[in-house]
Each structure stands twice: as structure tokens, then as C-alpha cells.
Design a protein around this motif. Sequence first.
Motif, PDB file in Angstrom:
ATOM      1  N   ASP A   3       0.870  -1.177   0.000  1.00  0.00           N
ATOM      2  CA  ASP A   3       0.000   0.000   0.000  1.00  0.00           C
ATOM      3  C   ASP A   3       0.911   1.233   0.000  1.00  0.00           C
ATOM      4  OD1 ASP A   3      -1.560   2.173   0.715  1.00  0.00           O
ATOM      5  OD2 ASP A   3      -2.787   1.044   2.149  1.00  0.00           O
ATOM      6  N   ARG A  62      -0.571   4.309   2.244  1.00  0.00           N
ATOM      7  CA  ARG A  62      -0.443   4.304   3.700  1.00  0.00           C
ATOM      8  C   ARG A  62       0.958   3.881   4.140  1.00  0.00           C
ATOM      9  NH1 ARG A  62      -5.195   0.770   5.991  1.00  0.00           N
ATOM     10  NH2 ARG A  62      -4.485  -0.550   4.257  1.00  0.00           N
ATOM     11  N   GLY A  63       1.769   3.409   3.178  1.00  0.00           N
ATOM     12  CA  GLY A  63       3.147   3.046   3.501  1.00  0.00           C
ATOM     13  C   GLY A  63       3.264   1.753   4.279  1.00  0.00           C
ATOM     14  N   PHE A  68      -0.498  -4.752   3.795  1.00  0.00           N
ATOM     15  CA  PHE A  68      -1.618  -5.277   4.565  1.00  0.00           C
ATOM     16  C   PHE A  68      -2.065  -6.608   3.969  1.00  0.00           C
ATOM     17  CE2 PHE A  68      -3.707  -2.734   1.268  1.00  0.00           C
ATOM     18  CZ  PHE A  68      -4.831  -3.470   0.937  1.00  0.00           C
ATOM     19  N   PHE A  85     -10.932  -4.848  -2.937  1.00  0.00           N
ATOM     20  CA  PHE A  85     -10.290  -5.767  -1.993  1.00  0.00           C
ATOM     21  C   PHE A  85     -11.293  -6.748  -1.390  1.00  0.00           C
ATOM     22  CE2 PHE A  85      -8.087  -1.571  -1.667  1.00  0.00           C
ATOM     23  CZ  PHE A  85      -6.893  -1.935  -2.260  1.00  0.00           C
ATOM     24  N   ILE A 111       8.821  -0.692   1.544  1.00  0.00           N
ATOM     25  CA  ILE A 111       7.697   0.058   0.965  1.00  0.00           C
ATOM     26  C   ILE A 111       8.172   1.385   0.364  1.00  0.00           C
ATOM     27  CG2 ILE A 111       6.941   1.291   3.068  1.00  0.00           C
ATOM     28  CD1 ILE A 111       4.612  -0.384   0.478  1.00  0.00           C
ATOM     29  N   ASP A 135     -14.987   0.662  -2.634  1.00  0.00           N
ATOM     30  CA  ASP A 135     -14.215   0.214  -3.811  1.00  0.00           C
ATOM     31  C   ASP A 135     -14.887   0.661  -5.103  1.00  0.00           C
ATOM     32  OD1 ASP A 135     -12.323  -1.130  -2.275  1.00  0.00           O
ATOM     33  OD2 ASP A 135     -13.229  -3.114  -2.551  1.00  0.00           O
ATOM     34  N   MET A 185      -8.513   6.720   6.520  1.00  0.00           N
ATOM     35  CA  MET A 185      -7.549   5.682   6.135  1.00  0.00           C
ATOM     36  C   MET A 185      -8.110   4.776   5.041  1.00  0.00           C
ATOM     37  SD  MET A 185      -4.600   5.939   7.377  1.00  0.00           S
ATOM     38  CE  MET A 185      -3.515   6.279   8.764  1.00  0.00           C
ATOM     39  N   ILE A 191      -7.653   6.787   1.856  1.00  0.00           N
ATOM     40  CA  ILE A 191      -6.245   6.946   1.441  1.00  0.00           C
ATOM     41  C   ILE A 191      -5.714   5.623   0.892  1.00  0.00           C
ATOM     42  CG2 ILE A 191      -3.909   7.373   2.309  1.00  0.00           C
ATOM     43  CD1 ILE A 191      -5.217   9.443   4.240  1.00  0.00           C
ATOM     44  N   GLN A 192      -6.079   4.533   1.551  1.00  0.00           N
ATOM     45  CA  GLN A 192      -5.683   3.202   1.074  1.00  0.00           C
ATOM     46  C   GLN A 192      -6.067   2.995  -0.391  1.00  0.00           C
ATOM     47  OE1 GLN A 192      -8.016   0.142   2.940  1.00  0.00           O
ATOM     48  NE2 GLN A 192      -6.772  -1.522   2.113  1.00  0.00           N
ATOM     49  N   ARG A 193      -7.164   3.594  -0.787  1.00  0.00           N
ATOM     50  CA  ARG A 193      -7.659   3.442  -2.156  1.00  0.00           C
ATOM     51  C   ARG A 193      -7.199   4.575  -3.074  1.00  0.00           C
ATOM     52  NH1 ARG A 193     -10.934   0.924   1.459  1.00  0.00           N
ATOM     53  NH2 ARG A 193     -11.950  -1.012   0.771  1.00  0.00           N
ATOM     54  N   ASN A 216       0.323  10.824   8.613  1.00  0.00           N
ATOM     55  CA  ASN A 216       1.690  10.406   8.940  1.00  0.00           C
ATOM     56  C   ASN A 216       2.583  10.641   7.725  1.00  0.00           C
ATOM     57  OD1 ASN A 216       1.684   8.100   7.178  1.00  0.00           O
ATOM     58  ND2 ASN A 216       0.519   6.962   8.724  1.00  0.00           N
ATOM     59  N   HIS A 252       3.688   8.924   5.425  1.00  0.00           N
ATOM     60  CA  HIS A 252       3.237   8.341   4.156  1.00  0.00           C
ATOM     61  C   HIS A 252       1.925   8.967   3.669  1.00  0.00           C
ATOM     62  CE1 HIS A 252       6.204   5.123   3.983  1.00  0.00           C
ATOM     63  NE2 HIS A 252       5.999   4.924   5.266  1.00  0.00           N
ATOM     64  N   THR A 253       0.945   9.025   4.589  1.00  0.00           N
ATOM     65  CA  THR A 253      -0.401   9.432   4.178  1.00  0.00           C
ATOM     66  C   THR A 253      -0.500  10.918   3.862  1.00  0.00           C
ATOM     67  OG1 THR A 253      -1.049   9.825   6.468  1.00  0.00           O
ATOM     68  CG2 THR A 253      -1.507   7.631   5.566  1.00  0.00           C
TER      69      THR A 253
END
Lengths: 586, 586
Positions: free
Chosen positions: A31, A34-35, A38, A52, A300, B212, B232, B235-237, B260, B262-263
Motif C-alpha cells: 500500500d 499508507r506506507g 496489509f 479488496f 515500501i 471500492d 484511512m 487513502i488506502q484506495r 503520517n 506516508h499518508t
Amino acid sequence: MIEYKKIQKIMQDIKNSQEIDLRIDNAKIADVYRGIFFEGSVCVHQGIIVGFNQEIQAKQVIDAKQAYLVPNFFDGHVHIESSMLSPEKFAELVIPFGTGTVIADPHEIANVKGLDGIRFMIESAKQSLLDVKFMLPSCVPALPFEDAGANLFAQDLAELIDNENVYGLGEMMNVPGVLMQDEAVLEKIALASNRQKMVDGHSPNLDGAALDMYVLAGVRTDHECTTVQEAMDRIQRGMYVMLREGSAAHDLVNLLPAVNSHTIKNCLLCTDDKQCADILQRGHINDSVRLAVANGIEPIDAIKMATINVADAYGIKHKGAIAPGKEASFMLIKDFENCMPHAVYIKGNLVAENGKYIANHHAEPNAKLTTLTHSMQESMQTILPEKLLLTIPSKKARVIRVLPHSLLTKCEIMDVITDEQGNFVFEKNKGMLKLAVVERHKKTGKIGLGLLHSEYGLQNGAIATTISHDSHNIVVSGDNDADILFALQEVEKMGGGIVMVSQGKVLAKLALNIGGLMSSAEPQEVAKALKELYAVAKEHYKIWDKADAFMTLSFLALPVIPDLKLTPQGLFDVTKFHFVDIDASK
Amino acid sequence: MIEYKKIQKIMQDIKNSQEIDLRIDNAKIADVYRGIFFEGSVCVHQGIIVGFNQEIQAKQVIDAKQAYLVPNFFDGHVHIESSMLSPEKFAELVIPFGTGTVIADPHEIANVKGLDGIRFMIESAKQSLLDVKFMLPSCVPALPFEDAGANLFAQDLAELIDNENVYGLGEMMNVPGVLMQDEAVLEKIALASNRQKMVDGHSPNLDGAALDMYVLAGVRTDHECTTVQEAMDRIQRGMYVMLREGSAAHDLVNLLPAVNSHTIKNCLLCTDDKQCADILQRGHINDSVRLAVANGIEPIDAIKMATINVADAYGIKHKGAIAPGKEASFMLIKDFENCMPHAVYIKGNLVAENGKYIANHHAEPNAKLTTLTHSMQESMQTILPEKLLLTIPSKKARVIRVLPHSLLTKCEIMDVITDEQGNFVFEKNKGMLKLAVVERHKKTGKIGLGLLHSEYGLQNGAIATTISHDSHNIVVSGDNDADILFALQEVEKMGGGIVMVSQGKVLAKLALNIGGLMSSAEPQEVAKALKELYAVAKEHYKIWDKADAFMTLSFLALPVIPDLKLTPQGLFDVTKFHFVDIDASK
């Protein structure tokens, strides 16, 4: 870009059938947003990642067995020609290593064949499964007076700038031209800038106010950094810095201290020039990722530099991450110590397994190939030995001396012994070599002659090659005129390539039938031929172990790297920026 | 986009004169690329940053006295209409707080005036110094049956999608439409997607496979996150998440744990809806930056979320950082505790100082304004008292009950006392209020009637407002019919706005002459009028302290927020998604 009707079709399909093409379960999904990695499933339909959802029905379900699922890698800057392979063969070579997209600058073939060469690359690449985005070569020829196969101005590049596979302007090496605001140079940048397309750079050692101007002029990337300071200077100005790891240039590890949580966004991986044998042996961008991880970068983060960061920099919106709407082009990989994918998918199809390209898809031989093979315009068969006479009346010569592990040369003033006519004779100048650069594109008949210091070490024969940066005329060197002429004739017979001869016999050769730069043969064959060439260089010729036998020759004709270089028009003093006579008294 | 000829002109100018317009020395320069502040100079010529050269001659040299030099802020998502100001006045209000660019969705005015409303916003904004990028409203009206001023389909939006100031499609609130693959909805997304333009989202509570699909459909941002998990998940997507801090919604601090190293790239700041009095008092995006820093975010990270991250997300290449080639739009700021710039520059010109807009540039009144002022199509002067009769034969009524600090309502079944004809009478239903929504766009004559629970607390009078989401008809509420009618007449006389009346007298009012939503008056005047309105609401009307007197009314007509809402066609049960009778027996 993915046409929206394709997305609509996919959504409709899923709604109607409640089933997708492929679900990969039990994966550690990279990912890049998010770095993290998962655990979960990735759903694919019609070549696109759709989510997913672990519960959706799928025609095919694969257990990743806890392997990492990683977006296919990008090469941020590459000259495919340096692999010595055709774009199609290059594709089949790098895909098994997980490379899915490359930003390619067809600078070499453009120097030989101009727009036709670029079109050939675009069309050939299109037929492969590799996604090749092209940058139009900005500096053809490298210098205005060069005897290249083409001279590309902004109006020429304009023919291709709107091509859907063209993402901008290739590395702008003409830094003085930019800084002096050369109209022809800025016109090329304008072509890309006014379309919001990328302009790649090439600016070793540039800093301060000059670097400011180079960036102001619109240049956005650099792959020539060798120090952390250079990298930081460029990132500070918003440039993207490529951490290069190629066949000759190994800058990646040196540059890693420039990578931190802020700067990483502007750091991309690239190979620039990587020859097929090296790729076969060490891998491609996956080797850069491996090397970064081995040197302390989080996996990552290394992946980000090889994927989303390149995609973001070049505005490639549907790639570089595992997320809904992105192309289902990814690999499964067991660890980052080896960083070798055991399965590579492109658009949802398994295309490589355990290092082998297994897709049924093989590119058709390109129709344009036939015109490109005939890149040799001058008949070498008719060159008379008299053309190789080197007259040095003062008996003091400017000699090119190769430096260890470097593309730089030195101009050495040496005493030479001549015959009564003042002509150089091999017998009385032990170990000293003749060097010739023969124009091959436009039947000009130009032959530049020079002397190469004995340190290079070629004994008992001659080498000729049609790879000679950037104009790619023929460079030939040898310790006797007969072999030099023979090598020229043989290289012509092959239609370009590298040939090594001794006493009228061919010891080893590699035909490069596409523009004298690339082979349409299988990578393994090309690599094998190269290996034989290197063996002859070492065992028969005894070439200096601090020089690469062929690359050294290939760069002796490039009049932008100091000190003394040879062109079809004669010796060129790069530092003084003018032609000089072989006779040091002149 | 900056035309390249401008860059060429700048380079030429500097080369010829060896002098630039402006040099700011002794600044702590925010470097969003390296994530640091560095001490140095910033050089500006013709509105563009040209570098960091401390030695170049400049016509004007300014000592920053160690202040931070920060790129002007971006508001990632804003409805300018919510400020109640015209775009030009909004610009003059937010610029002194350091806002230089906003991504605006003219959703409100589009509901009133359709494409003309959007064009008005674009043209008005162009005349200001604020850089306004527009997203075309995707959901006008909010629901197909609504009595809005316009109904915008993809073919309508197509007229504006290629406008240079249009950056994509505005927040796609019609989540069910996307998920059900409503053709008209997807056509709008296709319009932006096929041009690689942004599609903004709005998807509270969506997750898993539905999220999704929403992302697959092309939606790329969300400003409706209220929890870290929601942020989150998005952001994951690959979505961009906006950390919203507006007048009513205060999500920023709650969402900070999602930020953070990454995000952060996918985190942007926005206000969404912020009313002019709030902006005057607390600031604009600078207040979000201040709040983020106060809650533990590093200043440079907060700046990134307010600058380069938005620029990157929306593909705005010449802004968001202090680097050569970027627009010279930045502020000087002494500390991040107050986060109040003491000097704001736009394109190299000082335009605000110590919170005051000082630029000579003031927008001309927009020529199109005249058509927009006449937004009231129905004459309120002719509405007969009979139109307000509320017949409830069963004496059991569906009553709208406002919930504390919420836009949600409850449908309460209550006993009501009627006269002999079965009509509701105020006198015998102590504290209960009548509510009416009067269609104002198309002379349909529609009036929807309802009852509002006494908790809202309006006493001795009526309030009418032309701000009533999203169709912006007139909402009026009161405890007697005469004042209700009078309020309607007065709001019409003003040409739209908010009016509070009691016993035939106007207690307070705010004219909103542009579409009944915005005022072309000075921000201070509007804020003053608002203050007076709130004072009357509190002191005269005794409105519930757990409700915002006006915003509560404004949202009572929005039939997408549960439970019971009122439209010109009558009461709407949002949960059951159909109209219901006021008489609970029906």
C-alpha cells in the motif's frame, strides 16, 4: 489513460454477473499510500483492479501464500537502445523482473534515423506488453556540427509531441544552450511545457543561480546526480531526482542519504543505460529496489520510488498502486533480499513466472524494421588504405589517452616516429593505436583519424563498432591498417554491430541490425555474443582491465565529454571547444 | 498554466538587465520538498520566482527580518456561496489570511441559476486576485424531483468542462446513483475522467466493497470524513482526503491521527462552508494550519497539506511551493501559533498587510450580476393567507423536530388542536410553529407546509430565508400567519436574503442580492448584519441555544438528510424516501 466506457463496462459486468475474473487471496499487499503492507485479497476484472472484497465470486482464485503483492515497477528514465535489444525483446527481457512501465528516451536511434527511428520505437513498443512512455530526444545531434543521421528541431518534434505515448521532452543535455537561452533549445522546451508535458533534465555539477535558471527554464528531472548535495539542490527546487543504477553508472547507493520522508516523493529509480547481459544477470529495476533495501531503505519506500512516485511525476494516473481503478499490473514476490518476482501480471494476465516470460503475446516483426536495418550509407568496401594515412610532420602528436574507469580522456602530447613522408607507422610506435571515426549516415565520406595511447592495449587486430555516442558513426581502432579496413568492411556486411578481427579473420561479432544499435535477436543470444566479444577483448587483444573494451570506444566519438575526442571531421578539444590537428605543432 | 513565452521573456529580461523586480532577504523559506525551513533570499521577476540568488541586483529589496516565507495557502474544497459574499468580496476577505487559491464548487448558485450561475462565478472570480479553480456541480438538483432553479445534466456541464478555470467535477453526493450505475450520473463522471480532470467526492460512512466501487467509478477525493478509519479507508484506495474545518463542521483535529509521513501526501486542508463572520473572526485556511500545528503537526507538514499537496492533487503545476518557475505568491508570517501573515504577495505584488487587503485592484461589478439579482420569480405580494391553511382532519400531525447541534431531524407524531374546519390554529398549539417552503425559481406557485416542534423556540414573529439547501427556495417559519406572509413579502422586496419580522415590522435583515445567496456588500457589513440577526434570534425570538437559528432553517428543505424534511411539494420522509402527508393518519 483508461477510457471511461471501459470502467463503465467493468462496473456493469460485475453488477450483472456478481462475479469477477480474478481474485488473489492471502497476499501482503503493498500500500504505497499508507506506507504499509496489509494482508488481504485483490480483485481484478477485465485487467483493472476493482477492490479488496474477499467475498466476491471469481472465475479464478489464486492463493498468494503470503507473498507480497507489489505494483509493477517503473523505470523512470531509460535508453532502450543501451540494452542492445529491440523494444519488443527488451520488453520480454524486463517484464519477468517486474518492470511494467518505462519512460524511454530514444535518443540513440534518433541520432541515427531521426523521426523515423523514434516512430519505429513507438510502434515497436506498442506491440509489446511493456508500457513504454516516450520522451522526445531534445539534443539530436549532441552538438550542432556533428555528423549524425538527423538534426531534430522543435518543428520536427512537433510532429510527435501530441502522440498519446509521448510524455514530454527527453533529457535536455544542452545546459549551456538553456542558460544562454538558445532560441532553438527553448523552442523545444516550450513544445512540452505549453502542453503541461514533462521536460527531463541532465545537469551534472550544476548548482546555485545557474541551476535556478535551468529549473526556471522548465526542466523538471535529473538522473545525473552523483552526490547527495546535487540531489538535495534539485529537490529543493522541485525537481524529480532519479537514483540511477545502470551498467556503467552506479549512483543509487551514494544518493540514498538524500531520501527521507519528505524528499522521497521526488525520488525515482531509473537505469538510464543497462545492457542486456547485465539485465539478464542482475535484473532490472527490481535490482535497484533490492539494492536500496539492502542499504537500509524500507521496502515500501523503495517500492514507492519504483512505482507511484514515477507515476505521479509523469502524470500516469491509472498505475503505480494497488487500488480500485488502477491497472491490474503487479507482481508476487517472496522477499526483498532477492527481490525477484515469481509471478508477474499485466492487465490481469499472468505474463511471467520465475523469471521466464510466458505470455503467448509476442510482437510481430516491425514493418518499419527493414528501412532501419539499412543504416549504413557509405560503402566501407571501397575505402582505400590511403584514407588511413596519418601525417604528423612535426613528429609531435595529440594522442587520446583513456582514463581508468571513466569516460573522460586526456590529451597527451607525444613524440611519434614517422616514415619519410611524415606518416605515422605502427611498427616504430610500439603499442600505439590508430583510431578512426567513419561517417555512416549520409555518404559524406568523412573519416576522422587519431591516435590512441597504448594503455588501451589492443594487440594484433582491430575492433569496429557502430555504437558510438551520440552520432553513432563507426568507431574503429586497431594496431594495423589492414585489420582496421577489414573490420570496417565486416561491420558493414553485418549491417552494423560490433566486430573484432585479427589478421583478416573475424574473431567475434555481434550484429546490431536495427540502426547499428539494437538486435532483433533473443536477449540470451545477444548476451552470449557479448560475452564472446569480452572474452576476445581480454584474452586475445589484452585490452586494459581498467577500461570497458567497447564502451570506451563508443564514447571516444562524443565531443561533449572532455578532453580530446574524435569525430568524422577530426580531433575535437572539448575543453577549448574547437577542432585541433593531430600534429601538436599546429 | 504559465505560457512558456512568459518564462522566456523573464529569462531574457534577467539576462539583459542583470536585475530583477524583487528580492526578499533574510527569510526562513518554507521548503515543502525537503520538509524544512531554510534561511535565504527569494528572487522574483515579473510575478514568478526565479531563484534564491542572494547577490542578484533587484529593483526592490525587502528584509523579511527572519519571518517565515510560505507559499500562499489553498482551500481544497469550498462553496464560496457559504461565505455569503460575492466571489470578488470573498477574495478580498480571504487573501489577507494568506489564501491564494481555492478549489470552488459553485453548487449553491447552480441550484438557483444553473449554468449562468456558474458562469457568473467564473467570470467574477477572474476579476479578483484570488485564483479560483472551479469544479462543476455534479448534483443539481440534489434529488431529481426537486424544485431547483436548474437541472444540470452532463450535456449542460459539457459546455463548461473545457473552460481553462474548470478543473473537474464537483462533489459527487449521489452515492447511490454511482453505485447503482445511474447512466446520467456516470456520464458526468465520464466528462471529467476522459479529460483526466478531477472528480471530487462526498461519501460519508461508505466503506468496504461499496467504497471500492465508488473509487473505481472515478471519484478521487472526499471531504466528508469524520473518523480516522474513514480517512484511512480512502487513502488506502488512493483518494485524497480533505481535513475540513468550516463554520459548522470541525473535522480537522479528529482526523489528524490519520496524517503520517506516508499518508500526508493524500491529505489536504479545506473549509467547505465558512461564513464571512467566521472568516473575519478566526481566519481562513491559515486557521486550519494554526489548529493543526496546535495539535501536534509540524508546521512544514501543515503547510504541505495547505499548499503543494492540493496543487499536486489538482495538477496545478506552477504553484504551491517556493521554487524557480512557481508563481511568486507567498506570505510572510512570524509564527505558527497565530499563523497570521503580516504580508501577502500575489504574483510578486504586496496585496495584503497585517490583515488588510491593500491591493489597488478591486473587481468591477460583474455585468452579469443584474440578471442574477432577479432570482425571485414568484411574487410573494400576491400570496393569500388561505395558502397557509394547514388541514389535519385526524388531529394527529407529522411534526419536524430539530435535534440538538445537528442537521438531522426527527419525525414526531403529535396531537394537534384544529378549528372546526380541521385547520391548525396557533393559539391552541402553544409554541408549535408553521413552516413553509415556497418555490421561488419558476413561478410554479408551489408552497409546501409543515409544522415545526416548539423546541426550535421562535416566538412572536417569523423568519424567512432564501438560503435553503440545496434548491434554495424560500424557507419561512413563524408563530403567526400574518408575520409569515409579511416575511415572505419582505424577503422578496430585498431580492433575496434573510429577514426577521415581528408584528408587521422588520427587526433585522440581510439582503443577499446575488441569487438570494450572496451579497455584493463589504464583508464587514455582511458580518455586522449577521450579528444583528443572531442577536434578534436570541433576544427577541428566544430561539433554542442548541440550534443555529438560520442554518437549521436552511437545511430543513434538504430532502437527503433524515428524517423528515419539507419541500415546495410537501413533507418528505427521507428514510422511506417518499412524500408523506402532514396528517399522520394518511
